[in-house]
Write a protein that holds these residues in place. Structure first.
Motif, PDB file in Angstrom:
ATOM      1  N   ALA A  19       0.829  -1.206   0.000  1.00  0.00           N
ATOM      2  CA  ALA A  19       0.000   0.000   0.000  1.00  0.00           C
ATOM      3  C   ALA A  19       0.868   1.262   0.000  1.00  0.00           C
ATOM      4  CB  ALA A  19      -0.942  -0.007   1.208  1.00  0.00           C
ATOM      5  N   ARG A  20       1.942   1.262   0.780  1.00  0.00           N
ATOM      6  CA  ARG A  20       2.826   2.439   0.832  1.00  0.00           C
ATOM      7  C   ARG A  20       3.519   2.675  -0.502  1.00  0.00           C
ATOM      8  NH1 ARG A  20       5.403   0.117   5.873  1.00  0.00           N
ATOM      9  NH2 ARG A  20       3.897   0.593   7.487  1.00  0.00           N
ATOM     10  N   GLN A  21       3.949   1.598  -1.161  1.00  0.00           N
ATOM     11  CA  GLN A  21       4.609   1.732  -2.471  1.00  0.00           C
ATOM     12  C   GLN A  21       3.650   2.315  -3.500  1.00  0.00           C
ATOM     13  OE1 GLN A  21       6.087  -2.191  -3.371  1.00  0.00           O
ATOM     14  NE2 GLN A  21       7.609  -2.137  -1.716  1.00  0.00           N
ATOM     15  N   LEU A  22       2.411   1.807  -3.498  1.00  0.00           N
ATOM     16  CA  LEU A  22       1.418   2.349  -4.435  1.00  0.00           C
ATOM     17  C   LEU A  22       1.126   3.816  -4.122  1.00  0.00           C
ATOM     18  CD1 LEU A  22      -1.064  -0.655  -4.670  1.00  0.00           C
ATOM     19  CD2 LEU A  22       0.404   0.222  -6.493  1.00  0.00           C
ATOM     20  N   ARG A  23       1.048   4.146  -2.887  1.00  0.00           N
ATOM     21  CA  ARG A  23       0.796   5.540  -2.490  1.00  0.00           C
ATOM     22  C   ARG A  23       1.944   6.438  -2.948  1.00  0.00           C
ATOM     23  NH1 ARG A  23       0.006   7.591   3.750  1.00  0.00           N
ATOM     24  NH2 ARG A  23      -0.626   9.717   3.278  1.00  0.00           N
ATOM     25  N   PHE A  24       3.182   5.965  -2.774  1.00  0.00           N
ATOM     26  CA  PHE A  24       4.350   6.736  -3.201  1.00  0.00           C
ATOM     27  C   PHE A  24       4.325   6.961  -4.719  1.00  0.00           C
ATOM     28  CE2 PHE A  24       8.780   6.945  -4.633  1.00  0.00           C
ATOM     29  CZ  PHE A  24       9.206   8.072  -3.927  1.00  0.00           C
ATOM     30  N   VAL A  48      -4.702   1.186   6.899  1.00  0.00           N
ATOM     31  CA  VAL A  48      -4.191   0.391   5.782  1.00  0.00           C
ATOM     32  C   VAL A  48      -2.681   0.595   5.643  1.00  0.00           C
ATOM     33  CG1 VAL A  48      -4.261   0.084   3.265  1.00  0.00           C
ATOM     34  CG2 VAL A  48      -6.396   0.360   4.559  1.00  0.00           C
ATOM     35  N   PHE A  49      -2.207   1.809   5.901  1.00  0.00           N
ATOM     36  CA  PHE A  49      -0.789   2.118   5.734  1.00  0.00           C
ATOM     37  C   PHE A  49       0.046   1.854   6.977  1.00  0.00           C
ATOM     38  CE2 PHE A  49      -2.974   5.030   2.767  1.00  0.00           C
ATOM     39  CZ  PHE A  49      -2.466   4.514   1.591  1.00  0.00           C
ATOM     40  N   ALA A  50      -0.512   2.056   8.155  1.00  0.00           N
ATOM     41  CA  ALA A  50       0.329   1.990   9.350  1.00  0.00           C
ATOM     42  C   ALA A  50      -0.395   1.538  10.601  1.00  0.00           C
ATOM     43  CB  ALA A  50       0.948   3.364   9.610  1.00  0.00           C
ATOM     44  N   GLY A  51      -1.604   1.100  10.505  1.00  0.00           N
ATOM     45  CA  GLY A  51      -2.359   0.757  11.710  1.00  0.00           C
ATOM     46  C   GLY A  51      -1.827  -0.471  12.417  1.00  0.00           C
ATOM     47  N   TYR A  62     -10.559  -0.989  -1.367  1.00  0.00           N
ATOM     48  CA  TYR A  62     -10.925   0.369  -1.770  1.00  0.00           C
ATOM     49  C   TYR A  62      -9.699   1.260  -1.886  1.00  0.00           C
ATOM     50  CZ  TYR A  62     -15.846  -0.750  -0.766  1.00  0.00           C
ATOM     51  OH  TYR A  62     -17.097  -1.296  -0.745  1.00  0.00           O
ATOM     52  N   VAL A  63      -8.786   1.154  -0.925  1.00  0.00           N
ATOM     53  CA  VAL A  63      -7.585   2.000  -0.937  1.00  0.00           C
ATOM     54  C   VAL A  63      -6.681   1.617  -2.107  1.00  0.00           C
ATOM     55  CG1 VAL A  63      -5.467   2.588   0.327  1.00  0.00           C
ATOM     56  CG2 VAL A  63      -7.673   2.530   1.516  1.00  0.00           C
ATOM     57  N   ILE A  64      -6.479   0.339  -2.345  1.00  0.00           N
ATOM     58  CA  ILE A  64      -5.621  -0.104  -3.457  1.00  0.00           C
ATOM     59  C   ILE A  64      -6.215   0.351  -4.786  1.00  0.00           C
ATOM     60  CG2 ILE A  64      -4.651  -2.117  -4.659  1.00  0.00           C
ATOM     61  CD1 ILE A  64      -3.393  -1.422  -1.866  1.00  0.00           C
ATOM     62  N   ASP A  73      -1.396  -6.297  -8.111  1.00  0.00           N
ATOM     63  CA  ASP A  73      -1.256  -5.671  -6.786  1.00  0.00           C
ATOM     64  C   ASP A  73      -2.364  -6.141  -5.852  1.00  0.00           C
ATOM     65  OD1 ASP A  73       1.007  -4.111  -7.492  1.00  0.00           O
ATOM     66  OD2 ASP A  73      -0.282  -2.536  -8.314  1.00  0.00           O
ATOM     67  N   LEU A  74      -3.589  -6.187  -6.355  1.00  0.00           N
ATOM     68  CA  LEU A  74      -4.719  -6.658  -5.543  1.00  0.00           C
ATOM     69  C   LEU A  74      -4.532  -8.112  -5.118  1.00  0.00           C
ATOM     70  CD1 LEU A  74      -7.924  -5.061  -7.096  1.00  0.00           C
ATOM     71  CD2 LEU A  74      -7.116  -4.857  -4.750  1.00  0.00           C
ATOM     72  N   ARG A  75      -4.037  -8.949  -6.048  1.00  0.00           N
ATOM     73  CA  ARG A  75      -3.809 -10.361  -5.712  1.00  0.00           C
ATOM     74  C   ARG A  75      -2.743 -10.485  -4.617  1.00  0.00           C
ATOM     75  NH1 ARG A  75      -4.606 -11.173 -11.115  1.00  0.00           N
ATOM     76  NH2 ARG A  75      -2.399 -11.133 -11.605  1.00  0.00           N
ATOM     77  N   ARG A  76      -1.644  -9.742  -4.745  1.00  0.00           N
ATOM     78  CA  ARG A  76      -0.581  -9.766  -3.721  1.00  0.00           C
ATOM     79  C   ARG A  76      -1.129  -9.296  -2.370  1.00  0.00           C
ATOM     80  NH1 ARG A  76       3.652  -5.967  -5.529  1.00  0.00           N
ATOM     81  NH2 ARG A  76       4.569  -6.413  -3.505  1.00  0.00           N
ATOM     82  N   CYS A  77      -1.938  -8.243  -2.405  1.00  0.00           N
ATOM     83  CA  CYS A  77      -2.538  -7.741  -1.167  1.00  0.00           C
ATOM     84  C   CYS A  77      -3.473  -8.776  -0.562  1.00  0.00           C
ATOM     85  CB  CYS A  77      -3.297  -6.437  -1.427  1.00  0.00           C
ATOM     86  SG  CYS A  77      -2.236  -5.014  -1.647  1.00  0.00           S
ATOM     87  N   ARG A  78      -4.266  -9.409  -1.396  1.00  0.00           N
ATOM     88  CA  ARG A  78      -5.226 -10.399  -0.896  1.00  0.00           C
ATOM     89  C   ARG A  78      -4.502 -11.580  -0.245  1.00  0.00           C
ATOM     90  NH1 ARG A  78     -10.262 -11.089   1.122  1.00  0.00           N
ATOM     91  NH2 ARG A  78     -10.907 -13.209   0.777  1.00  0.00           N
ATOM     92  N   ILE A  79      -3.428 -12.051  -0.880  1.00  0.00           N
ATOM     93  CA  ILE A  79      -2.666 -13.170  -0.324  1.00  0.00           C
ATOM     94  C   ILE A  79      -2.064 -12.772   1.024  1.00  0.00           C
ATOM     95  CG2 ILE A  79      -0.564 -14.558  -0.644  1.00  0.00           C
ATOM     96  CD1 ILE A  79      -1.291 -14.548  -3.693  1.00  0.00           C
TER      97      ILE A  79
END
Length: 192
Positions: A19-24, A48-51, A62-64, A73-79
Motif C-alpha cells: 500500500a505504501r509503495q502504491l501511495r508513493f 491500511v498504511f500503518a495501523g 478500496y484503498v488499493i 497488486d490486488l492479488r498480492r494484497c489479498r494473499i
C-alpha cells in the motif's frame, strides 16, 4: 481488541508495504484525499498504511483501487491479507484459550495481575506462590495444592479473602494433611 502498537506479522507488514509503495507512486496523496475518494474514514485509510490492527479486506481493496493498483497488486494484497488475518485469528484464539497449568510446571507463581485458578489447574502436589496481584483460588484447587505461599498480594478462596499482605510478609500452609484440614483457609498462616 487489544493489540501491540505495531504488528510483528510479516504478512501484515507486506500488506502495508504494498500500500505504501502504491501511495508513493501516486505522489503520496493525503489520507484525507484517499478517504474522500474511497468513502472510508481517514482513520480506516490510515490503518491500511500503518495501523496496528489489520484493516478489513474491503477497506484494503478500496484503498488499493483508489491508488490505481493493478490486478496483480490486488492479488498480492489479498494473499498477504488472508495470511495476516489467519495469523491474527490464531493469536486471538491462543490468548482466549484456557491454559492447562498443571501440565506446565510443578508450581504456579503469580507476580502481578488478576489470576483465577480453578480445580482443573491444580493437581495434587502442585504449589501456588503469590508474589503480588490478586489470585482467585477455588476451594478444590486450594485443597489439592501441596503448598500455598503468599509473599504479597491478595488471595481469595472461593468468596472468602484469605489475606492482604505487605511485601516481606508471607503465608504458608500449616504442615497438616489435606484430609485432616477443616478448610484450606485453616491451613494458611501468616509468616512475619
Amino acid at each position: 481488541m487489544i493489540e501491540a502498537a505495531r504488528s510483528t506479522d510479516p504478512h501484515h507488514e507486506e500488506l502495508r508495504d504494498i500500500a505504501r509503495q502504491l501511495r508513493f507512486r501516486q505522489g503520496n496523496p493525503s489520507v484525507r484525499r484517499l478517504a474522500a475518494q474511497t468513502g472510508l474514514s481517514a482513520a480506516t485509510v490510515s490503518r491500511v498504511f500503518a495501523g496496528p490492527s489489520l484493516p478489513g479486506w474491503d477497506s484494503v481493496q478500496y484503498v488499493i483501487n483508489a491508488l490505481n493498483g493493478s490486478d496483480a497488486d490486488l492479488r498480492r494484497c489479498r494473499i498477504a491479507w488472508v495470511a495476516a488475518n489467519h495469523n491474527a485469528m490464531v493469536a486471538r484464539k491462543a490468548r482466549r484459550a484456557p491454559m492447562d497449568l498443571s501440565a506446565v510446571a510443578d508450581e504456579i507463581v503469580v507476580n502481578d495481575g488478576i489470576v483465577h485458578i480453578g480445580s482443573a489447574a491444580i493437581t495434587t502436589g502442585k504449589g501456588v506462590v503469590v508474589n503480588g496481584g490478586t489470585v482467585h483460588l477455588s476451594v478444590a484447587a486450594a485443597k489439592a495444592a501441596a503448598r500455598i505461599v503468599i509473599n504479597a498480594g491478595v488471595v481469595h478462596l472461593g468468596e472468602e479473602e484469605l489475606g492482604v499482605l505487605d511485601a516481606g510478609q508471607g503465608a504458608h500452609p500449616e504442615p497438616t494433611s489435606n484430609a485432616g484440614a477443616a478448610s484450606p483457609a485453616g491451613r494458611l498462616r501468616r509468616v512475619q
